[in-house]
Write an enzyme that holds these catalytic residues in place. Structure first.
Site, PDB file in Angstrom:
ATOM      1  N   ASP A   1      -4.082  -1.522  -1.129  1.00 43.78           N
ATOM      2  CA  ASP A   1      -5.131  -1.881  -0.154  1.00 43.78           C
ATOM      3  C   ASP A   1      -6.503  -1.325  -0.526  1.00 43.78           C
ATOM      4  O   ASP A   1      -7.537  -1.940  -0.245  1.00 43.78           O
ATOM      5  CB  ASP A   1      -4.747  -1.472   1.283  1.00 43.78           C
ATOM      6  CG  ASP A   1      -4.344  -0.018   1.441  1.00 43.78           C
ATOM      7  OD1 ASP A   1      -4.298   0.703   0.429  1.00 43.78           O
ATOM      8  OD2 ASP A   1      -4.065   0.393   2.589  1.00 43.78           O
TER       9      ASP A   1
ATOM     10  N   SER B   1       0.810  -1.223   0.000  1.00 41.36           N
ATOM     11  CA  SER B   1       0.000   0.000   0.000  1.00 41.36           C
ATOM     12  C   SER B   1       0.838   1.265   0.000  1.00 41.36           C
ATOM     13  O   SER B   1       0.893   2.013   0.986  1.00 41.36           O
ATOM     14  CB  SER B   1      -0.954  -0.049   1.185  1.00 41.36           C
ATOM     15  OG  SER B   1      -1.700  -1.230   1.073  1.00 41.36           O
TER      16      SER B   1
ATOM     17  N   ARG C   1       7.221   6.220  -4.500  1.00 42.01           N
ATOM     18  CA  ARG C   1       7.764   6.813  -3.272  1.00 42.01           C
ATOM     19  C   ARG C   1       7.187   6.070  -2.074  1.00 42.01           C
ATOM     20  O   ARG C   1       6.135   5.438  -2.155  1.00 42.01           O
ATOM     21  CB  ARG C   1       7.411   8.299  -3.162  1.00 42.01           C
ATOM     22  CG  ARG C   1       5.934   8.566  -3.131  1.00 42.01           C
ATOM     23  CD  ARG C   1       5.547  10.021  -2.933  1.00 42.01           C
ATOM     24  NE  ARG C   1       4.097  10.142  -3.049  1.00 42.01           N
ATOM     25  CZ  ARG C   1       3.446  10.313  -4.201  1.00 42.01           C
ATOM     26  NH1 ARG C   1       4.107  10.389  -5.340  1.00 42.01           N
ATOM     27  NH2 ARG C   1       2.133  10.376  -4.224  1.00 42.01           N
TER      28      ARG C   1
HETATM   29  C1  BGC Z   1      -0.393   5.126   0.321  1.00 40.19           C
HETATM   30  C2  BGC Z   1      -1.512   4.443  -0.435  1.00 40.19           C
HETATM   31  C3  BGC Z   1      -2.343   3.593   0.518  1.00 40.19           C
HETATM   32  C4  BGC Z   1      -2.798   4.428   1.693  1.00 40.19           C
HETATM   33  C5  BGC Z   1      -3.615   3.633   2.702  1.00 40.19           C
HETATM   34  C6  BGC Z   1      -0.922   5.855   1.547  1.00 40.19           C
HETATM   35  O1  BGC Z   1       0.136   6.356   2.298  1.00 40.19           O
HETATM   36  O2  BGC Z   1       0.284   6.033  -0.508  1.00 40.19           O
HETATM   37  O3  BGC Z   1      -0.995   3.643  -1.473  1.00 40.19           O
HETATM   38  O4  BGC Z   1      -3.440   3.068  -0.172  1.00 40.19           O
HETATM   39  O5  BGC Z   1      -1.670   4.969   2.360  1.00 40.19           O
HETATM   40  O6  BGC Z   1      -2.901   2.566   3.233  1.00 40.19           O
END
Ligand code: BGC
Length: 447
Positions: free
Chosen positions: A142, A89, A104
């Protein structure tokens, strides 16, 4: 497996095919030093070892059988391998169902050498080094998992529009018509995808909405939090919304009030007389003095506190933050600031949800414009379905209500529109959703 929140999870999931599933899982907190490890190998080999112990504990027959065959030099084919859905995620440039390059890190992770690499390949290399019977079949954010899981577990036909996470981080993924995805034509590395449905799931990465800070609300506490984070200027929306940051905003606001003698926080007359002989004290090693020292769960406690004289908040101040003998006025002040932080988070969340609903035209679509049959049915029933997960929606008192209050105020949604929006928790969505995608991606053979 699920990497991206506070915990790392490995699960095996049996889908019963009737909206239900059974799930076996193991969960460990990610050691902080691995979140900022020198090399990505340190993190990924830790993850592979967790998969190994999970297999030994829950699928030992298969695990042993696989090793015997391997040592005897027998042919190993697809059905000997578990198909792994990898919920990762973080922002990724995904160019295939099990291929994606890390853009990133967010949420406190920071491992420089992983940037730009294919995270599935990094994981597969460590799995192979341990000779595990596992193939990374799908890479899943996620939010995408939540969207899938909500669609699978909702009874009846559902064309869920949006999967949202409001937990350690925040983000949303939604279903878009393929011909609207203009980025596909411009991509340097052409992605590999199935175009037969005419749809594509878009991971919005709304956590980085308005990094340039042209519309987001701002306070000195937000500013200081950002400057001292390991990714200043990035994830500015997330830093005002998600669980990882709310405690830190409150901590900074409290400290500023303590320093500003005028507010009398923790030093007013009543805190001195409130508990006959005691004066309010703050321990020298109080977590209030440490960056990230205040957990967002404290906000849930203070925000929801209905006890007389805010006894529960005063107890938490003492137990969690080393603030002893705070007065009820002190606790009330903390509750008021907490409410402001929590409410702002929920109202911003409504902006993100509302934006997707408006941009996809879901409240105004006619049945003929539906992306598929299930969606058509929802349009006819006048429901826009949203699946959510994460600690804020699960534990923060009144979070959904604040979101709904704000949705009603949004032009283009209003009272009528808000009533049509159905928000449902997709618990463990990221695990179940990843399993669903791995199943579809890897074919149905397998142990
Ligand atoms: C990430 C996402 C993720 C979200 C929730 C963010 O910091 O960049 O990719 O879906 O957190 O977990």
């Amino acid at each position: 497996m699920d990497l991206g929140g506070t915990n790392f999870r490995v699960c095996s999931i049996k889908l019963h095919g009737d909206t239900t599933f059974s799930l076996t899982q193991s969960k460990v907190a990610i050691p902080r030093e691995l979140m900022v490890a020198k090399t990505s190998q340190e993190l990924f080999s830790f993850l592979a070892k967790q998969i190994e112990s999970f297999l030994k504990q829950h699928h030992n027959d298969h695990f042993e059988g696989f090793h015997q065959k391997r040592e005897a030099g027998q042919d190993l084919t697809d059905e000997h391998f578990f198909k792994l859905g990898f919920t990762f995620s973080f922002p990724v440039n995904q160019i295939g169902i099990n291929k994606g390059h890390l853009i990133r890190w967010t949420k406190g992770f920071d491992i420089a050498d992983a940037i730009g690499k294919d995270v599935c390949a990094l994981l597969q290399a460590e799995i192979d080094a341990l000779h595990l019977p596992v193939k990374v079949a799908a890479l899943v954010n996620d939010t995408v998992g939540t969207l899938m899981a909500r669609s699978y577990t909702s009874p009846g036909k559902t064309g869920t529009l949006l999967g949202g996470i409001f937990g350690t981080g925040t983000n949303g993924a939604y279903v878009e018509k393929l011909d609207k995805v203009t980025k596909l034509k411009k991509m340097e590395v052409k992605g590999d995808f199935d175009s037969t449905t005419g749809n594509m799931i878009i991971n919005t990465e709304w956590g980085s909405f308005d990094n340039e800070m042209s519309v987001l609300p701002n306070t000195p506490y937000d500013d200081a939090l950002d400057k001292e984070s390991n990714n200043p200027g990035i994830q500015m929306f997330e830093k005002r919304v998600s669980g990882m940051f709310l405690g830190e905003i409150l901590r900074r606001a409290i400290l500023a009030m303590i320093k500003d003698g005028k507010t009398e926080l923790f030093s007013d007359e009543s805190s001195k007389t409130n508990d006959v002989h005691s004066t309010c004290t703050i321990a020298d090693d109080s977590p209030l003095y440490k960056q990230w020292g205040l957990d967002t769960s404290f906000l849930s406690i203070a925000h929801g506190d209905q006890s007389q004289g805010y006894r529960i908040t005063r107890q938490a101040l003492s137990k969690d933050l080393g603030v002893d003998a705070a007065s009820s006025e002190d606790a009330e002040a903390i509750k008021i600031i907490t409410e402001a932080i929590g409410k702002r988070s929920a109202r911003l969340s409504a902006v993100a949800i509302g934006a997707v609903i408006i941009a996809t035209g879901n409240l105004t679509l006619t049945a003929g414009e539906a992306v598929d049959d299930e969606h058509k049915q929802l349009i006819e029933e006048e429901v826009v379905d949203v699946g959510v997960d994460g600690s804020l929606v699960e534990y923060y008192p009144g979070f959904e209500q604040y979101v709904r209050d704000a949705l009603r105020e949004i032009e283009g949604i209003g009272e009528k529109g808000e009533k049509r929006i159905r928000i449902g928790i997709a618990k463990d969505g990221s695990g179940v959703g990843a399993a669903l995608i791995a199943l579809v991606a890897g074919g149905i053979d397998g142990p």
